[in-house]
Motif scaffolding. Structure first.
Motif, PDB file in Angstrom:
ATOM      1  N   GLN A 238       2.557   1.735  -3.411  1.00  0.00           N
ATOM      2  CA  GLN A 238       1.442   2.144  -4.536  1.00  0.00           C
ATOM      3  C   GLN A 238       1.139   3.578  -4.357  1.00  0.00           C
ATOM      4  O   GLN A 238       0.830   4.150  -5.314  1.00  0.00           O
ATOM      5  N   SER A 239       1.125   3.991  -3.003  1.00  0.00           N
ATOM      6  CA  SER A 239       0.603   5.484  -2.865  1.00  0.00           C
ATOM      7  C   SER A 239       1.829   6.509  -2.755  1.00  0.00           C
ATOM      8  O   SER A 239       1.601   7.702  -2.367  1.00  0.00           O
ATOM      9  N   ASN A 240       3.012   5.849  -3.273  1.00  0.00           N
ATOM     10  CA  ASN A 240       4.130   6.820  -3.450  1.00  0.00           C
ATOM     11  C   ASN A 240       4.950   7.238  -2.315  1.00  0.00           C
ATOM     12  O   ASN A 240       5.122   8.433  -1.884  1.00  0.00           O
ATOM     13  N   LYS A 241       4.469   6.489  -0.940  1.00  0.00           N
ATOM     14  CA  LYS A 241       5.025   7.042   0.087  1.00  0.00           C
ATOM     15  C   LYS A 241       6.385   6.346   0.639  1.00  0.00           C
ATOM     16  O   LYS A 241       7.099   7.068   1.462  1.00  0.00           O
TER      17      LYS A 241
ATOM     18  N   HIS B 219       7.646  10.409   1.050  1.00  0.00           N
ATOM     19  CA  HIS B 219       6.511  11.114   1.198  1.00  0.00           C
ATOM     20  C   HIS B 219       6.729  12.025   2.400  1.00  0.00           C
ATOM     21  O   HIS B 219       7.162  11.474   3.375  1.00  0.00           O
TER      22      HIS B 219
ATOM     23  N   TYR C 153       0.884  -1.175  -0.014  1.00  0.00           N
ATOM     24  CA  TYR C 153       0.119   0.104   0.100  1.00  0.00           C
ATOM     25  C   TYR C 153       0.900   1.252   0.068  1.00  0.00           C
ATOM     26  O   TYR C 153       0.587   2.202  -0.857  1.00  0.00           O
ATOM     27  N   LEU C 154       1.821   1.296   0.845  1.00  0.00           N
ATOM     28  CA  LEU C 154       2.757   2.479   1.095  1.00  0.00           C
ATOM     29  C   LEU C 154       3.559   2.749  -0.485  1.00  0.00           C
ATOM     30  O   LEU C 154       3.569   3.774  -0.640  1.00  0.00           O
TER      31      LEU C 154
END
Length: 51
Positions: free
Chosen positions: A20-23, A35, A17-18
C-alpha cells in the motif's frame, strides 16, 4: 531477516502495508522491492526498457 517461525497473519499485515505504501510490488512471480533512495537506480528504472 525474519525469525524462522513468523506468524502468517503478521507477515500478511507487513506485506499489505509495504504494498500500500508503494515499497514493494506483489506479482505472479513473487515480490519485488520498488522503493529506493538511490538516485542512480531511479534514473536507470525511468530510462530502462521493460521486457
Amino acid at each position: 531477516m525474519l525469525p524462522r517461525q513468523v506468524n502468517h497473519n503478521a507477515l500478511m499485515v507487513i506485506l499489505n502495508y509495504l504494498e500500500q505504501s508503494n515499497k514493494i510490488a506483489v506479482g505472479l512471480k513473487g515480490i519485488t522491492r520498488i522503493h529506493s533512495r538511490n538516485e542512480n537506480l531511479r534514473k536507470a528504472v525511468v530510462q530502462g526498457l521493460e521486457l
